[in-house]
Design an enzyme around this catalytic site. Structure first.
Site, PDB file in Angstrom:
ATOM      1  N   TRP A 326      -0.765  39.183 -82.328  1.00  0.00           N
ATOM      2  CA  TRP A 326      -1.430  40.316 -81.673  1.00  0.00           C
ATOM      3  C   TRP A 326      -0.503  40.967 -80.653  1.00  0.00           C
ATOM      4  O   TRP A 326      -0.759  42.076 -80.184  1.00  0.00           O
ATOM      5  CB  TRP A 326      -2.731  39.858 -81.001  1.00  0.00           C
ATOM      6  N   GLU A 468      -5.019  30.209 -74.058  1.00  0.00           N
ATOM      7  CA  GLU A 468      -5.063  29.202 -75.125  1.00  0.00           C
ATOM      8  C   GLU A 468      -5.311  27.780 -74.626  1.00  0.00           C
ATOM      9  O   GLU A 468      -5.468  26.870 -75.428  1.00  0.00           O
ATOM     10  CB  GLU A 468      -3.736  29.245 -75.897  1.00  0.00           C
ATOM     11  N   LYS A 582      -3.793  29.945 -68.915  1.00  0.00           N
ATOM     12  CA  LYS A 582      -2.411  30.174 -69.338  1.00  0.00           C
ATOM     13  C   LYS A 582      -1.965  31.608 -69.062  1.00  0.00           C
ATOM     14  O   LYS A 582      -0.849  31.866 -68.633  1.00  0.00           O
ATOM     15  CB  LYS A 582      -2.303  29.879 -70.831  1.00  0.00           C
ATOM     16  N   GLN A 583      -2.846  32.555 -69.359  1.00  0.00           N
ATOM     17  CA  GLN A 583      -2.416  33.964 -69.322  1.00  0.00           C
ATOM     18  C   GLN A 583      -3.604  34.874 -69.064  1.00  0.00           C
ATOM     19  O   GLN A 583      -4.755  34.424 -69.121  1.00  0.00           O
ATOM     20  CB  GLN A 583      -1.760  34.315 -70.651  1.00  0.00           C
TER      21      GLN A 583
HETATM   22  O1  IFM Z   1       0.529  35.667 -78.985  1.00  0.00           O
HETATM   23  C1  IFM Z   1       1.060  34.809 -78.021  1.00  0.00           C
HETATM   24  C2  IFM Z   1      -0.077  34.024 -77.414  1.00  0.00           C
HETATM   25  O2  IFM Z   1      -0.992  34.869 -76.774  1.00  0.00           O
HETATM   26  C3  IFM Z   1       0.456  33.027 -76.429  1.00  0.00           C
HETATM   27  N1  IFM Z   1       1.383  32.137 -77.070  1.00  0.00           N
HETATM   28  C4  IFM Z   1       2.516  32.840 -77.669  1.00  0.00           C
HETATM   29  C5  IFM Z   1       2.064  33.886 -78.655  1.00  0.00           C
HETATM   30  C6  IFM Z   1       3.259  34.665 -79.200  1.00  0.00           C
HETATM   31  O3  IFM Z   1       3.875  35.404 -78.193  1.00  0.00           O
END
Ligand code: IFM
Length: 730
Positions: A326, A468, A582-583
């Site tokens: 994505w 994640e 994580k993000q």
């Molecule tokens: O798409 C991302 C994900 O959101 C977090 N881990 C790495 C992936 C690739 O950049």
């Protein structure tokens, strides 16, 4: 200064990160920033996006072509290279204005000073071509031996992918032919080498390579230069005779000469920069970092293709299986949409082309419609493994649910198609497959959702959101909101086609057997649970029960790590039972739907989630930058912009998930840096073809200037702290 990336001195611990940092490429291929004398041990790679291969039951990944630029040097029979002999002086440089890689290395040897200077590029004017100019100079008169040719013994993570080697010489051309193991895709690399000095030349054939051995006795302090012209073709290219095409390409380029080839290449770069450059005055480091981010996007852009997309690690190697995530739709597409709409169209068409893969995936899990691959390869099938992480303590694979449960992927694709349509006004993207994708994504969500009778609402259960680390949660705020958007887009697309293109509308309904689905989609849109801000705190809970998790600090969670490479999420991760994420997750949702929230809600959630965000994904900092700009706070945004823009310059990013190598370049962060500057600090907004800005520049920046392409018209935009100027170019 603001067009050059340089490093002085040789440090063997930086071989891998410099391979990423000094990348060259042209979308057709990516060539890592390695030295000419390196081999697979130093991760040399000429990465070919879209050509994938699987060996046994190892992970499927893109193929690296034989290295046609391999060149090593020996003086009086002794090998001289950065790995054999410590140089007294070594410079590596990337000229990002003209897409050139350059190195200059000097050794003090028993034979006096030896200097090697080399310049190379992956041609932007001839996508199959790599060109190299190599000069050697010795202080004393000595016997020099150059070994140069095509090295087929290449770096692979899950290879070897190439077999059936045939290494031949045909007149002035040497070539290596091979095929991939799984699908038997042929790969041909041809080389022609030109020099104007007299030397003895013989050919050395090996099992996987063919080399020219060039020997001569040098005059003191005399420069000896030769040129290599290398072409790469694969069975995926539309040519009838690849061997002939590869041979002709190198001979034609060699005949025109290096100067001509580099001028044509530079002219293409000039055009690219005319459309995409962003000028920052007030901070040279920021200027370089943003230009470099744009450079990274330019070298991976699929200008040569109609329906190719961009892998999450660009063309820097085989990490993440060379798959498309994505990242492309939400983090890279905005740059291409505003600067190079044709390249943006290729990214969208790739998803249209791979719709059947998404249908296969949905069906495989028992759903209807399109569930796009979390890690998508050429046909849209999912390359993501059920065990995507390896435990650092036991060495055992860890069951991860990225593939099964990151259902938000389909919504990101529907969002991107809708944005493409809104930005370009180009209905053809809808009638040529875009509408079908959106409708099939909506259908998937309808079949995935759960209608909760007692609450009279649809819920989205058992998912992973962008964060994640928390797997298999219910009602992730981001996912639910994105699903809502997909349903809304589906209904709008139907309306648009019904009014504007009734034939396509009727055909589509029949083809997809969709008439009965429309009411389902409309009902689900009305009754889908969209998580609202808490009345008192204004915070949106990331998922059901998030607020019941342990609320400890990021530092505390880091402290609990027993190994720096430990995976933080999943069943036993240090973050899994805490509120550390994580993000950007809720914050990303708020940014995407910023127009529908009060600025107090944006601020409250930024302030709540930022200290709880690890920014363990390169996708994260730019979103915090963008949301702070939205709340009028450029100074908060600034460090996040910097982090995003400099990630591939500093090489400071996670290199491992458990024991799995995840290094490489970070195009999503590169796109995020562009978004932070243009959509964030400049506040660019394009609606119905109208361009406006709401600038809020960081204090340090005195001027920001850039161009955008809106529906075929180019605009030049110039901003200072007290002035803004938007000019439509003639
Ligand atoms: O798409 C991302 C994900 O959101 C977090 N881990 C790495 C992936 C690739 O950049």
């Amino acid at each position: 200064m603001t067009w050059r990336v340089c490093e002085e001195g040789f440090d063997s611990s930086r071989i891998t990160s410099n391979g990423n940092k000094f990348m060259t490429g042209n979308g057709y291929m990516g060539y890592r920033g390695t030295m000419e004398e390196y081999t697979k041990n130093e991760l040399v790679a000429c990465n070919l996006p879209g050509v994938y291969d699987r060996v046994g039951n190892k992970w499927r990944e893109p193929v690296n072509a034989p290295n046609g630029l391999f060149t090593s040097l020996a003086v009086e029979g002794k090998s001289i290279g950065v790995l054999q002999e410590k140089p007294v002086c070594h410079r590596q440089m990337l000229d990002i204005r003209e897409g050139l890689h350059w190195r200059n290395t000097v050794w003090d040897t028993a034979y006096g000073r030896v200097t090697v200077e080399a310049e190379r590029f992956a041609s932007l004017s001839a996508y199959h071509m790599l060109c190299l100019k190599y000069t050697v100079r010795l202080e004393k008169s000595c016997e020099i031996t150059i070994k140069t040719g095509i090295d087929g013994d290449v770096w692979d993570i899950n290879g070897p992918h190439l077999e059936g080697f045939s290494c031949e010489q045909a007149g002035d051309v040497i070539r290596v032919q091979s095929i991939t193991q799984e699908l038997m895709v042929p790969i041909v690399v041809a080389e022609a080498c030109k020099r104007s000095f007299i030397a003895e030349e013989t050919i050395e054939k090996q099992d996987k390579g063919i080399f020219r051995i060039i020997k001569w006795c040098s005059e003191p302090d005399t420069a000896y230069t030769f040129y290599k012209y290398v072409s790469v073709y694969t069975g995926k290219d539309n040519v009838t005779d690849m061997v002939e095409a590869a041979g002709e390409a190198v001979l034609k380029t060699a005949e025109a000469g290096y100067i001509r080839a580099s001028q044509d290449h530079a002219a293409c770069w000039k055009t690219r920069w005319e459309d995409a450059d962003v000028v920052i005055e007030g901070d040279e480091q920021d200027q370089l970092a943003l230009r470099y981010s744009i450079y990274q996007l330019e070298i991976i852009a699929p200008f040569h293709a109609q329906d190719q997309s961009i892998p999450a690690r660009g063309l820097s190697g085989q990490t993440y299986k060379g798959a498309i995530f994505w990242d492309t739709e939400l983090f890279m597409l905005p740059f291409f949409l505003h600067t190079h709409p044709d390249a943006a169209k290729s990214l969208i068409r790739y998803r249209i082309k791979s719709l059947n893969g998404a249908r296969r995936k949905a069906a495989c899990y028992g759903y209807r419609g399109a569930f796009y691959a979390w890690e998508s390869q050429e046909n849209g099938d999912d390359a993501c493994s059920d065990y995507n992480v390896t435990d650092v303590f036991t060495g055992r694979p860890v069951r991860t649910y990225f593939k099964d449960k990151q259902v938000h992927i389909s919504a990101a694709i529907a969002y991107a198609i809708w944005e493409f349509y809104r930005y370009t006004g180009d209905m053809s993207i809808l009638s040529e497959g875009g509408a079908e994708v959106i409708l099939e994504c909506a259908r998937f969500y309808h079949s995935y959702a759960y209608f909760k009778e007692d609450k009279d609402r649809y819920e989205i259960l058992d998912v992973i959101g962008p964060d994640e680390y928390h797997e298999r949660v219910n009602n992730n705020a981001y996912t639910n909101r994105m699903v809502h958007h997909t349903l809304e887009a589906a209904l709008q697309v139907l309306q648009l086609l019904k009014e504007g293109n009734p034939e396509v509308y009727a055909e589509l309904l029949e083809k997809l057997d969709y008439s009965g689905e429309i009411a389902n989609i409309a009902r689900m849109k009305e009754k889908l649970y969209v998580i609202q801000p808490d009345e008192k705190t204004l915070v949106i809970e990331q998922f059901d029960g998030y607020h019941r998790l342990e609320d400890c600090s990021l530092a505390e969670v880091k402290n609990r790590l027993l190994d720096p490479r430990e995976y933080w999420g999943g069943g036993h991760g240090v973050a899994s039972d805490t509120r550390i994420i994580k993000q950007a997750d809720v914050v990303l949702m708020l940014y995407l739907f910023r127009d529908t929230y009060h600025s107090e809600v944006l601020k409250a959630n930024w302030t709540y989630y930022e200290p709880r965000t690890e920014h363990g994904s390169s996708l994260s900092p730019c979103i915090y930058a963008l949301l702070s700009c939205e709340t009028g706070n450029a100074e908060w945004a600034y460090p996040f912009f910097k982090k995003s823009a400099s990630i591939d310059l500093t090489g400071e990013s996670k290199q491992f998930a458990g024991t799995i190598y995840i290094g490489g370049t970070h195009p999503a962060a590169n796109g995020g840096a562009w978004m932070s500057a243009i959509l964030g600090f400049a506040g660019l907004c394009v609606r119905d073809g109208r361009v406006s800005v709401t600038p809020n520049l960081p204090q340090k920046w005195s001027r920001l200037a850039f161009k955008v392409n809106v529906r075929g018209e180019k605009y030049s935009i110039e901003l200072t702290h007290d002035r803004q100027n938007i000019v439509k170019l003639g």
